[in-house]
Design an enzyme around this catalytic site. Structure first.
Site, PDB file in Angstrom:
ATOM      1  N   HIS A 165       0.816  -1.172   0.071  1.00 29.75           N
ATOM      2  CA  HIS A 165       0.038  -0.152   0.075  1.00 29.75           C
ATOM      3  C   HIS A 165       0.744   1.318   0.221  1.00 29.75           C
ATOM      4  O   HIS A 165       0.367   2.286  -0.399  1.00 29.75           O
ATOM      5  CB  HIS A 165      -0.831   0.098   1.092  1.00 29.75           C
ATOM      6  CG  HIS A 165      -2.227   0.686   0.898  1.00 29.75           C
ATOM      7  ND1 HIS A 165      -2.354   2.151   0.078  1.00 29.75           N
ATOM      8  CD2 HIS A 165      -3.608   0.745   1.495  1.00 29.75           C
ATOM      9  CE1 HIS A 165      -3.523   2.397   0.148  1.00 29.75           C
ATOM     10  NE2 HIS A 165      -4.315   1.592   0.895  1.00 29.75           N
ATOM     11  N   ASP A 383     -10.319  -5.080 -17.639  1.00 30.42           N
ATOM     12  CA  ASP A 383     -10.384  -5.911 -18.789  1.00 30.42           C
ATOM     13  C   ASP A 383      -9.217  -6.333 -19.191  1.00 30.42           C
ATOM     14  O   ASP A 383      -8.234  -5.889 -19.464  1.00 30.42           O
ATOM     15  CB  ASP A 383     -11.109  -5.154 -19.947  1.00 30.42           C
ATOM     16  CG  ASP A 383     -11.502  -6.283 -21.015  1.00 30.42           C
ATOM     17  OD1 ASP A 383     -11.379  -7.313 -20.794  1.00 30.42           O
ATOM     18  OD2 ASP A 383     -12.324  -5.951 -21.882  1.00 30.42           O
TER      19      ASP A 383
END
Length: 438
Positions: A165, A383
């Site tokens: 993170h 995608d």
């Protein structure tokens, strides 16, 4: 939402390091003073479920993702490096080009067996991610990204990631993953070029905070919390559809109904239900904390393509007695006031200054309900060549939670609480919705 009883074991191959597909610079790149705060020293997981595609029946998703990663790391080469700790616990990326951790796996399970509605905690997430989930603070001298691609029996697959993170926030991760998909599909370069620019979120010299930052202030009597490390916790997801949201909105004064967002409405309602369920004393201070994206804010604008941490936190504070005995509209007003504070000019700059002055502390979690709104994020738009995912988002949830978009205009809120508190929270939600309906 009912939990599934699904159980399986993924057959994992040997892990490998995927390095950039071409030459990359060898340099040391400092993280910003927002990046390297203590609270971000962990690996955040994400998980994406894709259905099989008849036109791609012969394509191996593991190979496609591996090749896309290698190509994307040429442009995002710091992700292939390793974190080093400089004096004063300052973090920097050593751009070594060593690569990211990659595992391919197979599981004898079909996508439909995961249930009708996927949300955290995802069933058997431990089988779909490289690492056990934890809040481990060890981020130095390790790969910054772990990836597992699990082929399913039905022809679909699961793409699981765990990313440090300190390096990226959710919008940054999404930008990187979209680049992986684009390059895997044959594009020569990502449609959004990555920009480092971490110096834009560094503290001034000398640091000079312009605002108060209660998120990093110790809570009064912090030990007096009903959520203790190591306590038994149960997970449950709550779906609020248009009907439930409309019923809650009817509880607000007429002047507030049209202006109150779904995030405000649901945050205020869940904060009250959760606080009552945990049984705090009327005089105990309780907090609602929410994540704010500094992109697009006034002050020092961040360039398109910035993929570092641009998150700050807003905090609403009151007593448990005032929150639980007051109307829903009062809780909404507290959160609105907190939002106005963090919308001020140069607020992110002030956060960076405060973090450096305070020694990069953790944000306060005692008696705090922390929420990230993912309803407008693009996590579900990644995608990889098989179309949009059936689900894309967090794999697990902790004491912090998310607002996740659901089919039909609803919002799913995963919740993690001790067993008895979860029973009371569930009852409070039902009672609150019944009161709204009546």
């Amino acid at each position: 939402m009912a939990a599934t009883s699904l159980a399986f074991v993924a057959r994992r191959g040997e892990p490998e390091l995927v390095a950039p597909a071409g030459p990359t610079p060898r340099e040391l790149k400092r993280l910003s003073d927002l990046d390297d705060q203590e609270s971000l020293r962990f690996y955040r997981s994400g998980i994406y479920f894709y259905r099989g595609c008849p036109s791609r029946a012969r394509a191996d998703p593991a190979r496609v993702v591996r090749d896309g990663l290698a190509a994307a790391l040429v442009h995002y080469y710091p992700i292939a490096g390793r974190l080093r700790e400089l004096p004063g616990r300052k973090l920097a990326v050593d751009c070594t080009g060593e690569g990211v951790w990659f595992v391919e796996a197979d599981a004898d399970v079909a996508l439909d067996e995961f249930g009708d509605t996927l949300c955290p905690p995802v069933p058997c997430a431990g089988q779909l991610l490289c690492l056990p989930e934890s809040n481990c603070a060890v981020v130095v001298d390790r790969p910054l990204l772990y990836v597992q691609v699990t082929r399913l029996r039905c022809g679909g697959f699961v793409f699981g990631i765990q990313v440090c993170h300190n390096l990226m926030d959710a919008p940054g991760v999404t930008q990187f993953l979209q680049a992986v998909g684009e390059l895997a599909g044959g594009m020569e370069a990502p449609s959004v070029r990555p920009v480092w620019a971490r110096e834009l979120l560094d503290a001034r010299d000398p640091p000079c905070p312009s605002y108060q930052h209660p998120e990093y202030e110790l809570a009064a009597d912090a030990a007096n919390d009903r959520l203790r490390p190591g306590a038994e916790l149960v997970h449950r997801a709550f779906l609020f559809g248009p009907k439930e949201l409309s019923s809650l909105r009817d509880q607000l004064p007429p002047r507030m109904r049209l202006r109150c967002s779904r995030f405000l409405l649901l945050s205020a309602f869940a904060w009250r239900c959760r606080t009552a369920a945990l049984g705090y004393a009327p005089g105990d201070e309780v907090r609602f904390m929410f994540v704010v994206n500094a992109r697009g804010k006034r002050g020092r604008p961040l360039p398109e393509g910035f993929y570092g941490n641009a998150l700050t936190f807003g905090v609403a504070r009151t007593t448990a007695g005032e929150l639980c005995s007051g109307p829903l509209g009062r809780a909404v007003e507290l959160i609105v006031a907190a939002m106005a504070r963090v919308a001020a000019d140069n607020y992110a700059q002030s956060v960076a200054d405060a973090l450096v002055l305070l020694g990069r502390p953790r944000f306060t979690t005692a008696r705090t309900y922390l929420v990230t709104d993912l309803t407008k994020a693009n996590l579900h738009n990644v995608d990889l060549g098989w179309g949009l995912p059936v689900y894309g988002g967090p794999a697990t949830t902790t004491l912090a939670t998310f607002h996740i978009p659901a089919a039909g205009g609803g919002i799913t809120v995963p919740m993690c609480l001790p067993p008895r508190a979860m029973e009371r929270f569930t009852a409070n939600v039902r009672a609150g919705l019944s009161e709204a309906s009546s």
